[in-house]
Design a protein around this motif. Structure first.
Motif, PDB file in Angstrom:
ATOM      1  N   GLU A   1       0.812  -1.214   0.000  1.00  0.00           N
ATOM      2  CA  GLU A   1       0.000   0.000   0.000  1.00  0.00           C
ATOM      3  C   GLU A   1       0.845   1.262   0.000  1.00  0.00           C
ATOM      4  O   GLU A   1       0.650   2.162  -0.811  1.00  0.00           O
ATOM      5  N   ALA A   2       1.816   1.322   0.919  1.00  0.00           N
ATOM      6  CA  ALA A   2       2.572   2.556   1.111  1.00  0.00           C
ATOM      7  C   ALA A   2       3.381   2.928  -0.120  1.00  0.00           C
ATOM      8  O   ALA A   2       3.383   4.087  -0.557  1.00  0.00           O
ATOM      9  N   ASP A   3       4.066   1.952  -0.718  1.00  0.00           N
ATOM     10  CA  ASP A   3       4.959   2.292  -1.822  1.00  0.00           C
ATOM     11  C   ASP A   3       4.214   2.597  -3.104  1.00  0.00           C
ATOM     12  O   ASP A   3       4.746   3.294  -3.987  1.00  0.00           O
ATOM     13  N   ALA A   4       2.985   2.103  -3.240  1.00  0.00           N
ATOM     14  CA  ALA A   4       2.182   2.476  -4.397  1.00  0.00           C
ATOM     15  C   ALA A   4       1.882   3.973  -4.371  1.00  0.00           C
ATOM     16  O   ALA A   4       1.822   4.638  -5.411  1.00  0.00           O
ATOM     17  N   VAL A   5       1.705   4.519  -3.168  1.00  0.00           N
ATOM     18  CA  VAL A   5       1.487   5.953  -3.003  1.00  0.00           C
ATOM     19  C   VAL A   5       2.808   6.711  -3.115  1.00  0.00           C
ATOM     20  O   VAL A   5       2.898   7.762  -3.755  1.00  0.00           O
ATOM     21  N   HIS A   6       3.838   6.156  -2.497  1.00  0.00           N
ATOM     22  CA  HIS A   6       5.139   6.833  -2.481  1.00  0.00           C
ATOM     23  C   HIS A   6       5.750   6.979  -3.866  1.00  0.00           C
ATOM     24  O   HIS A   6       6.563   7.882  -4.092  1.00  0.00           O
ATOM     25  N   GLU A   7       5.396   6.101  -4.789  1.00  0.00           N
ATOM     26  CA  GLU A   7       6.003   6.121  -6.116  1.00  0.00           C
ATOM     27  C   GLU A   7       5.861   7.492  -6.772  1.00  0.00           C
ATOM     28  O   GLU A   7       6.835   8.060  -7.289  1.00  0.00           O
ATOM     29  N   GLN A   8       4.651   8.032  -6.773  1.00  0.00           N
ATOM     30  CA  GLN A   8       4.426   9.322  -7.402  1.00  0.00           C
ATOM     31  C   GLN A   8       5.050  10.463  -6.600  1.00  0.00           C
ATOM     32  O   GLN A   8       5.590  11.421  -7.161  1.00  0.00           O
ATOM     33  N   ILE A   9       4.974  10.374  -5.281  1.00  0.00           N
ATOM     34  CA  ILE A   9       5.591  11.401  -4.442  1.00  0.00           C
ATOM     35  C   ILE A   9       7.088  11.474  -4.709  1.00  0.00           C
ATOM     36  O   ILE A   9       7.675  12.554  -4.850  1.00  0.00           O
ATOM     37  N   ALA A  10       7.722  10.295  -4.811  1.00  0.00           N
ATOM     38  CA  ALA A  10       9.168  10.250  -5.007  1.00  0.00           C
ATOM     39  C   ALA A  10       9.564  10.724  -6.397  1.00  0.00           C
ATOM     40  O   ALA A  10      10.471  11.560  -6.554  1.00  0.00           O
ATOM     41  N   ALA A  11       8.899  10.194  -7.423  1.00  0.00           N
ATOM     42  CA  ALA A  11       9.314  10.487  -8.794  1.00  0.00           C
ATOM     43  C   ALA A  11       8.970  11.908  -9.221  1.00  0.00           C
ATOM     44  O   ALA A  11       9.778  12.586  -9.865  1.00  0.00           O
ATOM     45  N   VAL A  12       7.771  12.364  -8.874  1.00  0.00           N
ATOM     46  CA  VAL A  12       7.308  13.673  -9.348  1.00  0.00           C
ATOM     47  C   VAL A  12       7.648  14.784  -8.360  1.00  0.00           C
ATOM     48  O   VAL A  12       8.298  15.780  -8.706  1.00  0.00           O
ATOM     49  N   ASP A  13       7.213  14.633  -7.109  1.00  0.00           N
ATOM     50  CA  ASP A  13       7.402  15.705  -6.134  1.00  0.00           C
ATOM     51  C   ASP A  13       8.860  15.839  -5.699  1.00  0.00           C
ATOM     52  O   ASP A  13       9.390  16.956  -5.638  1.00  0.00           O
ATOM     53  N   MET A  14       9.489  14.714  -5.392  1.00  0.00           N
ATOM     54  CA  MET A  14      10.853  14.786  -4.878  1.00  0.00           C
ATOM     55  C   MET A  14      11.873  14.977  -6.009  1.00  0.00           C
ATOM     56  O   MET A  14      12.578  15.983  -6.066  1.00  0.00           O
ATOM     57  N   CYS A  15      11.932  14.008  -6.931  1.00  0.00           N
ATOM     58  CA  CYS A  15      12.914  14.111  -8.017  1.00  0.00           C
ATOM     59  C   CYS A  15      12.577  15.241  -8.986  1.00  0.00           C
ATOM     60  O   CYS A  15      13.463  15.986  -9.419  1.00  0.00           O
ATOM     61  N   GLY A  16      11.307  15.349  -9.330  1.00  0.00           N
ATOM     62  CA  GLY A  16      10.905  16.391 -10.266  1.00  0.00           C
ATOM     63  C   GLY A  16      11.233  17.776  -9.752  1.00  0.00           C
ATOM     64  O   GLY A  16      11.752  18.629 -10.491  1.00  0.00           O
ATOM     65  N   SER A  17      10.959  18.017  -8.468  1.00  0.00           N
ATOM     66  CA  SER A  17      11.241  19.330  -7.893  1.00  0.00           C
ATOM     67  C   SER A  17      12.735  19.579  -7.792  1.00  0.00           C
ATOM     68  O   SER A  17      13.213  20.692  -8.068  1.00  0.00           O
ATOM     69  N   LEU A  18      13.487  18.565  -7.399  1.00  0.00           N
ATOM     70  CA  LEU A  18      14.933  18.729  -7.274  1.00  0.00           C
ATOM     71  C   LEU A  18      15.570  19.076  -8.611  1.00  0.00           C
ATOM     72  O   LEU A  18      16.386  20.005  -8.715  1.00  0.00           O
ATOM     73  N   VAL A  19      15.192  18.344  -9.643  1.00  0.00           N
ATOM     74  CA  VAL A  19      15.789  18.577 -10.961  1.00  0.00           C
ATOM     75  C   VAL A  19      15.306  19.895 -11.566  1.00  0.00           C
ATOM     76  O   VAL A  19      16.052  20.570 -12.285  1.00  0.00           O
ATOM     77  N   ALA A  20      14.080  20.293 -11.259  1.00  0.00           N
ATOM     78  CA  ALA A  20      13.592  21.585 -11.747  1.00  0.00           C
ATOM     79  C   ALA A  20      14.410  22.731 -11.156  1.00  0.00           C
ATOM     80  O   ALA A  20      14.715  23.718 -11.834  1.00  0.00           O
ATOM     81  N   GLU A  21      14.782  22.601  -9.892  1.00  0.00           N
ATOM     82  CA  GLU A  21      15.569  23.631  -9.225  1.00  0.00           C
ATOM     83  C   GLU A  21      17.053  23.537  -9.586  1.00  0.00           C
ATOM     84  O   GLU A  21      17.749  24.554  -9.680  1.00  0.00           O
ATOM     85  N   GLN A  22      17.531  22.311  -9.774  1.00  0.00           N
ATOM     86  CA  GLN A  22      18.962  22.090 -10.040  1.00  0.00           C
ATOM     87  C   GLN A  22      19.094  21.080 -11.182  1.00  0.00           C
ATOM     88  O   GLN A  22      19.358  19.899 -10.954  1.00  0.00           O
ATOM     89  N   PRO A  23      18.921  21.519 -12.422  1.00  0.00           N
ATOM     90  CA  PRO A  23      18.943  20.604 -13.571  1.00  0.00           C
ATOM     91  C   PRO A  23      20.233  19.806 -13.693  1.00  0.00           C
ATOM     92  O   PRO A  23      20.219  18.695 -14.243  1.00  0.00           O
ATOM     93  N   GLU A  24      21.316  20.342 -13.170  1.00  0.00           N
ATOM     94  CA  GLU A  24      22.596  19.649 -13.271  1.00  0.00           C
ATOM     95  C   GLU A  24      22.632  18.352 -12.458  1.00  0.00           C
ATOM     96  O   GLU A  24      23.529  17.520 -12.633  1.00  0.00           O
ATOM     97  N   LEU A  25      21.635  18.149 -11.589  1.00  0.00           N
ATOM     98  CA  LEU A  25      21.585  16.937 -10.769  1.00  0.00           C
ATOM     99  C   LEU A  25      20.821  15.791 -11.443  1.00  0.00           C
ATOM    100  O   LEU A  25      20.737  14.706 -10.880  1.00  0.00           O
ATOM    101  N   ALA A  26      20.286  16.002 -12.620  1.00  0.00           N
ATOM    102  CA  ALA A  26      19.511  14.947 -13.289  1.00  0.00           C
ATOM    103  C   ALA A  26      20.335  13.683 -13.492  1.00  0.00           C
ATOM    104  O   ALA A  26      19.855  12.566 -13.272  1.00  0.00           O
ATOM    105  N   ALA A  27      21.585  13.839 -13.915  1.00  0.00           N
ATOM    106  CA  ALA A  27      22.439  12.674 -14.143  1.00  0.00           C
ATOM    107  C   ALA A  27      22.678  11.909 -12.847  1.00  0.00           C
ATOM    108  O   ALA A  27      22.701  10.664 -12.837  1.00  0.00           O
ATOM    109  N   ASP A  28      22.843  12.632 -11.741  1.00  0.00           N
ATOM    110  CA  ASP A  28      23.064  11.969 -10.457  1.00  0.00           C
ATOM    111  C   ASP A  28      21.810  11.235  -9.983  1.00  0.00           C
ATOM    112  O   ASP A  28      21.900  10.156  -9.379  1.00  0.00           O
ATOM    113  N   VAL A  29      20.642  11.830 -10.221  1.00  0.00           N
ATOM    114  CA  VAL A  29      19.386  11.164  -9.853  1.00  0.00           C
ATOM    115  C   VAL A  29      19.274   9.826 -10.579  1.00  0.00           C
ATOM    116  O   VAL A  29      18.958   8.790  -9.975  1.00  0.00           O
ATOM    117  N   LEU A  30      19.560   9.831 -11.870  1.00  0.00           N
ATOM    118  CA  LEU A  30      19.509   8.592 -12.644  1.00  0.00           C
ATOM    119  C   LEU A  30      20.575   7.606 -12.189  1.00  0.00           C
ATOM    120  O   LEU A  30      20.328   6.394 -12.137  1.00  0.00           O
TER     121      LEU A  30
END
Length: 385
Positions: free
Chosen positions: A320-349
């Motif tokens: 249950e928990a990780d089905a919800v966390h998937e979108q929070i992690a990919a969109v809210d966490m990673c998406g926001s981080l890369v939007a603010e600091q695009p140079e970190l995209a390679a490190d995220v991957l």
């Protein structure tokens, strides 16, 4: 953490396909999440944590210094440099990985027999850096090149996970895993799961804004939402006790192979270095994006062996928990981080790919050992029939 192969295979199967049912019994998610671990100990009891057995010349010299000297000997430093220079298979080298794990553990709970001042001892940090560089080089080699595109980072992560072709441990454990193999699997995973969210949590102060809030939201669930009995580490400890394993923190380190420590060392490396904050975020996201369906299968494997929801609660909670966390992690966490600091995209991957690769190392180790008819733990003890 579960591999993309685990997640991919689960898309073709439902919970009904995987979980045997007891006639007349209906198990609701609400019945599962509040119960906590079965066979509970005193929650919050710290317990003892002693240095593990040395596994080679480096760990023998290092452990001797930690308990008997105020700083490192020149012999230990030289040995570390020799080991780092000569080890080809760093991810499966017991001496290197247990030494690095002990260096990192000083930032977690520490050891009863090691004075606290060692946590920030400059000479030890220098030795740790030598081992980290060897570990990181091996990790880069394992992951290979990772092109960054103009696609949103959540789509790039989804594509990376979809392309992973690592073996599926959860499929094996659901359908074939014996009780003894389950004990071995839990022994290996205990190195991480008894820490649960701690390695990733080190990255929280290195983030800001929406990315930070998203990580805190995910980690709050890992720690039971403020209820000690529901902390995921406590649920995993209850699962271990139900399978007659010692659930004490660090109690099974001497049985666990190098691959178990290499996986956690990767998390610690990312989260303890601000330079790798993007990789820490990517690693956590891969965990959340690849665990829901495999958790169903792990739960099904335990039910196949006769255990009920009191034992499977750790995996049921993750469905249950990780089905919800998937979108929070990919969109809210990673998406926001890369939007603010695009140079970190390679490190995220890179962090996400490292998580998948380390799961592959563990799966190859265990499945290879079992296929050969031997134990996947240290000592190569024969499996029970």
């Amino acid at each position: 953490m579960f591999s993309a192969a685990d997640a991919e295979e689960g898309r073709d199967q439902t919970a009904d396909d995987l979980m045997p049912r007891t006639p007349g019994v209906v198990v609701r998610a609400s019945d599962i999440t509040w119960r906590g671990a079965s066979n509970p100990p005193g929650v919050g009891m710290l317990g003892s944590m002693h240095l593990p057995e040395p596994r080679g010349p480096l760990s023998a010299a290092l452990f001797s210094d930690l308990v008997g000297r105020p700083t490192l000997s020149s012999t230990t430093t030289a040995t570390a440099e020799q080991v780092a220079a000569q080890v080809a298979g760093a991810m499966t080298d017991d001496d290197l990985q247990i030494s690095l794990a002990v260096c990192y553990e000083l930032h977690y709970r520490g050891f009863d027999d090691v004075p606290d001042h060692w946590e920030w001892e400059p000479a030890l940090l220098g030795l740790r850096g030598v081992l980290e560089r060897r570990h990181l080089a091996a990790l880069r080699e394992l992951v290979g090149p990772l092109p960054v595109t103009d696609e949103p980072i959540d789509r790039q992560l989804a594509a990376l996970i979809a392309a992973d072709d690592g073996p599926s441990l959860s499929a094996y454990m659901a359908k074939q895993g014996t009780l003894e193999q389950w004990r071995e699997y839990l022994t290996v995973r205990s190195v991480y799961h008894l820490k649960e969210g701690d390695p990733h949590t080190f990255a929280v102060p290195r983030l800001s804004g929406r990315a930070k809030a998203a990580m805190v939201e995910i980690q709050a669930d890992e720690y039971g939402g403020g209820t000690p009995e529901r902390m995921h580490s406590e649920l995993f400890a209850g699962l271990m006790r139900d399978l007659d394993l010692d659930a004490g923190y660090g109690a099974l380190w001497d049985d666990a192979p190098a691959a178990a420590f290499a996986s956690v060392n990767t998390m610690s490396l990312f989260a303890l270095h601000r330079r790798w904050r993007g990789a820490a975020v990517g690693h956590l996201t891969a965990v959340e994006m690849t665990s829901s369906e495999p958790s169903r299968r792990y739960s099904a494997g335990l039910r196949r062996l006769g255990f009920d929801e009191r034992t499977t609660v750790f995996y049921d909670e993750h469905v249950e928990a990780d089905a919800v966390h998937e979108q929070i992690a990919a969109v809210d966490m990673c998406g926001s981080l890369v939007a603010e600091q695009p140079e970190l995209a390679a490190d995220v991957l890179f962090g996400a790919a490292a998580a998948l690769a380390m799961d592959g190392v563990t799966a190859h180790h265990l499945l290879g050992a079992w296929e050969a008819g031997r134990s996947g733990l240290r000592g190569e003890r024969p499996l029970a029939a």
